[in-house]
Design a protein around this motif. Structure first.
Motif, PDB file in Angstrom:
ATOM      1  N   TYR A   1     -36.567  28.523  -2.591  1.00  0.00           N
ATOM      2  CA  TYR A   1     -35.103  28.821  -3.012  1.00  0.00           C
ATOM      3  C   TYR A   1     -35.248  29.996  -4.008  1.00  0.00           C
ATOM      4  CZ  TYR A   1     -37.395  25.416  -6.321  1.00  0.00           C
ATOM      5  OH  TYR A   1     -37.931  24.638  -7.108  1.00  0.00           O
ATOM      6  N   CYS A   2     -36.094  30.280  -4.647  1.00  0.00           N
ATOM      7  CA  CYS A   2     -36.187  30.943  -5.940  1.00  0.00           C
ATOM      8  C   CYS A   2     -36.513  32.485  -5.414  1.00  0.00           C
ATOM      9  CB  CYS A   2     -37.099  30.492  -6.805  1.00  0.00           C
ATOM     10  SG  CYS A   2     -37.140  31.556  -8.311  1.00  0.00           S
TER      11      CYS A   2
ATOM     12  N   CYS B   1     -41.534  28.748  -4.470  1.00  0.00           N
ATOM     13  CA  CYS B   1     -40.596  27.847  -4.241  1.00  0.00           C
ATOM     14  C   CYS B   1     -39.728  28.526  -3.225  1.00  0.00           C
ATOM     15  CB  CYS B   1     -39.796  27.515  -5.474  1.00  0.00           C
ATOM     16  SG  CYS B   1     -41.036  26.905  -6.774  1.00  0.00           S
TER      17      CYS B   1
ATOM     18  N   GLU C   1     -44.192  31.194 -13.111  1.00  0.00           N
ATOM     19  CA  GLU C   1     -45.377  30.776 -13.712  1.00  0.00           C
ATOM     20  C   GLU C   1     -46.284  32.014 -13.531  1.00  0.00           C
ATOM     21  OE1 GLU C   1     -45.383  26.169 -11.792  1.00  0.00           O
ATOM     22  OE2 GLU C   1     -47.299  27.447 -12.005  1.00  0.00           O
TER      23      GLU C   1
ATOM     24  N   LEU D   1     -37.585  34.676  -7.433  1.00  0.00           N
ATOM     25  CA  LEU D   1     -38.932  35.188  -7.976  1.00  0.00           C
ATOM     26  C   LEU D   1     -40.285  34.679  -7.226  1.00  0.00           C
ATOM     27  CD1 LEU D   1     -38.428  34.525 -11.913  1.00  0.00           C
ATOM     28  CD2 LEU D   1     -37.417  36.134 -10.409  1.00  0.00           C
ATOM     29  N   ARG D   2     -40.157  34.109  -6.196  1.00  0.00           N
ATOM     30  CA  ARG D   2     -41.331  33.385  -5.370  1.00  0.00           C
ATOM     31  C   ARG D   2     -42.175  34.754  -5.210  1.00  0.00           C
ATOM     32  NH1 ARG D   2     -40.826  33.196   0.130  1.00  0.00           N
ATOM     33  NH2 ARG D   2     -41.558  31.080   0.106  1.00  0.00           N
TER      34      ARG D   2
HETATM   35 FE1  SF4 Z   1     -40.503  28.411  -8.482  1.00  0.00          FE
HETATM   36 FE2  SF4 Z   1     -41.641  30.515  -9.691  1.00  0.00          FE
HETATM   37 FE3  SF4 Z   1     -39.132  30.424  -9.166  1.00  0.00          FE
HETATM   38 FE4  SF4 Z   1     -40.046  28.993 -11.152  1.00  0.00          FE
HETATM   39  S1  SF4 Z   1     -39.866  31.044 -11.111  1.00  0.00           S
HETATM   40  S2  SF4 Z   1     -38.544  28.325  -9.686  1.00  0.00           S
HETATM   41  S3  SF4 Z   1     -42.076  28.337 -10.374  1.00  0.00           S
HETATM   42  S4  SF4 Z   1     -40.722  30.382  -7.724  1.00  0.00           S
END
Ligand code: SF4
Ligand code: SAM
Length: 346
Positions: free
Chosen positions: A66-67, A64, A107, A69-70
């Motif tokens: 914006y995130c 994603c 995920e 953790l991508r």
């Molecule tokens: Fe997307 Fe992973 Fe962040 Fe959840 S943790 S918003 S799936 S990148």
């Protein structure tokens, strides 16, 4: 439009919602927030429900834009808690008198069906707590197994109801697939929470109105509306954060439209404004979701920059929140805080 007449209406249509989201006069905005506070009192009462979050893994297979953790963010140090570590933290949360545990992660398929089922089952052995899963999109059969193991709720934000924006922000995911997951989870008996981010690039007030209406159409048990905050080492690190006042207006309109859905005052809102939690609780919210992830993991769950309370000791979190909540004449709930919709159907 006459604001007083509008705020008395039982149902608001899309144009009316857009009008309320666009309010700029301070007095009119205050009228909107006060009406939301009144609707919250009527449908949800004065109790604030605490949900204790454990962010047990920051590995993610998605990308994603914006995130933090991508998966493409190679600079983020990654961690995974063991199932027994997760269960131990959950028991600590229960001992603090918090009766919803939220298990959240990127995920991360490393945790298979059985491992998650083990965590759920082991937590449930200790007390009658509600378990919310927020693990992203997983197989439908896994959702079923985890329900049987004792999971009660699933949090899966739709992020934006505009399919074009959704496709632009997610390389491998489609809005209609996300909505299929929401429908399935509801069908098999989960209490389901969803919601959006406010301040996404190219998002309009009409898009936000559609986010609120989507939560209504799906009759969601919980709906979260939080501001976007830029995350370091992502393609959006230099974008502008979402607007605090627009977030509060969105929460207020959502309360008026959704009536008895749980609505959290999000950590993202508290990150942008140090009084954000209180402002949110006065704008229709009735839930707060403190983070109990222990160090050294909590500082690595960097979905965005400078998350509120990330450097605080979670041991003091419960009493700090209680003081804040009581300072505005509200009280911390001592129940699991199940969906009001579920309770009214019993
Ligand atoms: Fe997307 Fe992973 Fe962040 Fe959840 S943790 S918003 S799936 S990148
Ligand atoms: N991976 C799961 C998922 O995406 O559903 C759960 C964890 S994910 C980090 C939880 C939520 O964080 C997302 O639904 C998204 O709304 C929010 N989020 C991610 N990046 C954000 C950002 N930069 N600003 C604000 N919220 C963000």
């Amino acid at each position: 439009m006459d604001i007083n007449e509008l705020l008395k209406k039982e149902n608001l249509n899309r144009d009316e919602i857009v009008y309320l989201l666009g309010l700029s006069d301070e007095k009119e905005i205050n009228l909107l927030l006060e009406r939301a506070d009144e609707v919250r009192r009527i449908y949800c009462g004065d109790e604030v429900h605490l949900r204790g979050i454990i962010d047990f893994s920051n590995y993610c297979e998605q990308d994603c834009l914006y995130c933090g953790l991508r998966k493409s963010n190679k600079k983020l140090p990654r961690y995974r808690m063991t199932p027994d570590e997760v269960v131990e933290v959950a028991h600590k949360i229960i001992n603090k008198g918090i009766f919803t545990i939220v298990l959240q992660s990127g995920e991360d398929g490393y945790y298979d069906t059985d491992q998650i089922a083990y965590i759920i089952y082991s937590i449930k052995q200790k007390a009658d707590v509600a378990i919310t899963l927020s693990l992203g999109e997983r197989d439908f059969e896994e959702y079923r197994t985890w329900k049987i193991a004792g999971a009660d709720r699933y949090l899966i934000k739709h992020e934006t109801a505009n399919p074009k924006l959704y496709a632009a922000f997610h390389e491998n995911q489609k809005l209609n697939e996300r909505l299929e997951h929401i429908r399935f989870l509801k069908e098999i008996g989960y209490q389901v929470g969803s919601g959006n981010m406010i301040g996404l690039p190219n998002q309009t007030l009409e898009d936000i109105a559609d986010d609120i209406l989507l939560c209504k159409e799906y009759d969601l048990d919980m709906a979260a509306f939080g501001p976007f905050i830029p995350a370091p080492d992502t393609p959006w690190e230099n974008k502008k954060a979402g607007d605090v006042v627009l977030t509060l207006k969105t929460m207020a309109v959502a309360r008026i439209v959704l009536k008895d859905a749980h609505i959290p005052a999000t950590t993202a809102l508290a990150t942008l404004d140090e009084d954000g939690r209180i402002k949110g609780l006065k704008a229709g919210a009735n839930v707060v979701m403190p983070d109990f992830t222990p160090s050294p993991y909590r500082e690595k769950y960097q979905i965005y920059a400078d998350r509120r309370c990330v450097n605080d000791n979670p041991d003091y979190c419960r009493s700090c929140l209680q003081l804040q909540i009581e300072s505005i004449g509200r009280k911390v709930s001592s129940s699991r805080g199940d969906s009001f919709k579920l309770l009214s159907h019993k």
